[in-house]
Design a protein around this motif. Structure first.
Motif, short mmCIF file in Angstrom:
data_model
loop_
_atom_site.label_atom_id
_atom_site.label_comp_id
_atom_site.label_asym_id
_atom_site.label_seq_id
_atom_site.Cartn_x
_atom_site.Cartn_y
_atom_site.Cartn_z
N ARG A 72 0.43 -1.28 0.05
CA ARG A 72 0.19 0.05 -0.32
C ARG A 72 0.95 1.31 -0.23
O ARG A 72 0.72 2.20 -0.49
CB ARG A 72 -0.75 -0.26 1.31
N SER A 73 1.39 1.39 0.74
CA SER A 73 3.15 2.72 0.59
C SER A 73 3.41 2.63 -0.54
O SER A 73 3.92 3.27 -0.71
CB SER A 73 3.86 2.02 1.81
N LYS A 74 3.78 1.67 -0.84
CA LYS A 74 4.66 1.50 -2.42
C LYS A 74 3.89 1.72 -3.23
O LYS A 74 3.61 2.98 -4.56
CB LYS A 74 5.08 0.12 -3.44
N LEU A 75 2.28 0.92 -3.09
CA LEU A 75 0.78 1.79 -4.14
C LEU A 75 1.05 3.26 -3.65
O LEU A 75 0.32 4.21 -5.05
CB LEU A 75 -0.27 1.07 -4.32
N ALA A 76 0.63 3.95 -2.85
CA ALA A 76 0.62 5.66 -2.32
C ALA A 76 1.66 5.53 -2.92
O ALA A 76 1.83 7.44 -3.86
CB ALA A 76 0.34 6.26 -0.51
N ALA A 77 3.12 5.06 -3.03
CA ALA A 77 3.90 6.55 -3.57
C ALA A 77 3.82 6.64 -4.71
O ALA A 77 4.18 7.67 -5.79
CB ALA A 77 5.63 5.62 -2.54
N LEU A 78 3.74 5.39 -5.59
CA LEU A 78 3.64 5.14 -6.62
C LEU A 78 2.58 5.35 -7.32
O LEU A 78 2.47 6.91 -8.42
CB LEU A 78 2.89 3.28 -7.05
N PHE A 79 1.60 6.19 -6.50
CA PHE A 79 0.11 6.79 -6.42
C PHE A 79 1.02 8.10 -6.77
O PHE A 79 0.21 9.04 -7.72
CB PHE A 79 -1.43 6.67 -6.10
N THR A 80 1.37 8.30 -6.07
CA THR A 80 1.68 10.24 -5.30
C THR A 80 2.81 10.37 -7.13
O THR A 80 2.90 11.46 -7.04
CB THR A 80 2.64 9.91 -4.38
N ASP A 81 3.83 9.67 -7.39
CA ASP A 81 4.77 9.39 -8.61
C ASP A 81 3.92 9.57 -9.28
O ASP A 81 4.14 10.90 -9.92
CB ASP A 81 5.47 8.39 -7.78
N LEU A 82 3.24 8.83 -9.49
CA LEU A 82 2.67 9.47 -11.01
C LEU A 82 1.68 10.59 -10.80
O LEU A 82 0.99 11.22 -12.31
CB LEU A 82 1.35 8.08 -10.64
N ALA A 83 0.57 10.82 -9.78
CA ALA A 83 0.09 12.15 -9.66
C ALA A 83 1.18 13.56 -9.91
O ALA A 83 0.32 14.46 -10.63
CB ALA A 83 -0.28 12.13 -8.18
N ILE A 84 2.23 13.16 -9.12
CA ILE A 84 3.20 14.05 -9.45
C ILE A 84 3.16 14.31 -10.53
O ILE A 84 3.84 15.07 -11.70
CB ILE A 84 4.70 14.39 -8.88
N ARG A 85 3.48 13.53 -11.58
CA ARG A 85 3.99 13.38 -13.13
C ARG A 85 3.04 13.99 -14.06
O ARG A 85 3.05 14.68 -14.94
CB ARG A 85 4.29 11.65 -13.56
N LEU A 86 1.45 12.99 -13.34
CA LEU A 86 0.84 13.75 -14.57
C LEU A 86 0.62 15.43 -14.28
O LEU A 86 -0.19 15.64 -14.88
CB LEU A 86 -0.45 12.85 -13.86
N ASN A 87 0.69 15.74 -12.84
CA ASN A 87 0.48 17.30 -12.68
C ASN A 87 1.82 17.69 -13.54
O ASN A 87 1.53 19.22 -13.93
CB ASN A 87 0.94 17.58 -11.11
N GLY A 88 2.58 16.92 -14.01
CA GLY A 88 3.95 17.80 -14.16
C GLY A 88 4.35 17.45 -15.64
O GLY A 88 4.87 18.63 -16.58
N GLU A 89 2.92 17.05 -16.81
CA GLU A 89 2.89 16.65 -17.80
C GLU A 89 1.54 17.67 -17.69
O GLU A 89 1.61 17.63 -19.00
CB GLU A 89 2.63 14.90 -18.47
N ASN A 90 0.95 18.09 -17.06
CA ASN A 90 0.05 19.33 -17.41
C ASN A 90 0.26 20.83 -17.38
O ASN A 90 -0.42 21.37 -18.42
CB ASN A 90 -1.34 19.05 -16.61
N SER A 91 1.19 20.56 -16.94
CA SER A 91 1.81 22.07 -16.59
C SER A 91 2.62 21.87 -17.33
O SER A 91 2.66 23.00 -18.66
CB SER A 91 2.24 22.40 -15.46
#
Length: 195
Positions: free
Chosen positions: A176-195
């Motif tokens: 779950r932590s990895k999944l959360a970190a993965l989600f967080t990383d994914l969210a950051i990436r998604l945010n970075g690509e969108n900006s």
């Protein structure tokens, strides 16, 4: 036999004059004459009666002797009989006492045997009870050990199960932590690509 009074009175003068000797001689001769007459008249009968008295006396003495001997014999027989009866009674009494003594001794022996038998039975019962207690104790110990082994095994199984469950929970948590970190990383990436 007394002379008549007239004779005494008429002869009293002669006696006084010294005729006493003559009277005395006359008395003796009369007495002997009287004995002779008596002997002639009654001599055979008197002798016969005397013989009878002698025979009767002899018979009486003989009868008395026979009676005395017979009585003594009967008394001796009676005494012997009584003595035998008393001896027999004494012997029976002695035998009865011996039999009673033997009976008491046998009874004592029987009581002793019963006591010994009871002691043996009690000893056997005590030994059986002790063996039963020992067996029961051993069975309880064996069952207790078996139960302890079962409990230990169940404890170890439960402990292993708990460890596995905890491990899985940890793994799940890590995932779950990895999944959360993965989600967080994914969210950051998604945010970075969108900006």
């Amino acid at each position: 036999m007394n002379p008549p009074e007239e004779y005494i009175n008429s002869n009293s003068g002669e006696l006084a004059k010294g005729g006493a000797n003559q009277f005395s001689n006359n008395s003796i001769s009369e007495s002997s004459n009287l004995d002779k007459v008596r002997d002639l008249l009654f001599g055979n009968q008197i002798r016969e009666v005397d013989k009878r008295f002698v025979r009767l006396e002899e018979r009486l003495v003989k009868e008395l002797t026979n009676i005395r001997d017979e009585t003594r014999k009967r008394l001796d027989n009676l005494e012997n009989y009584i003595k035998k009866e008393v001896d027999s009674l004494a012997e029976r009494l002695k035998n009865e006492q011996i039999e009673r003594g033997n009976a008491v001794q046998a009874l004592g022996e029987e009581q002793r045997n019963i006591s010994i038998t009871l002691d043996k039975k009690f000893a056997q019962l005590e030994e059986q009870t002790t063996n039963s207690q020992r067996n029961l104790h051993d069975q309880i110990l064996n069952q207790s050990k078996s139960l302890q082994d079962d409990i230990q095994q169940k404890y170890e199984e439960i402990l292993a199960l708990l460890e596995r469950e905890a491990e899985e929970l940890r793994r799940d948590k890590i995932d779950r932590s990895k999944l959360a970190a993965l989600f967080t990383d994914l969210a950051i990436r998604l945010n970075g690509e969108n900006s």
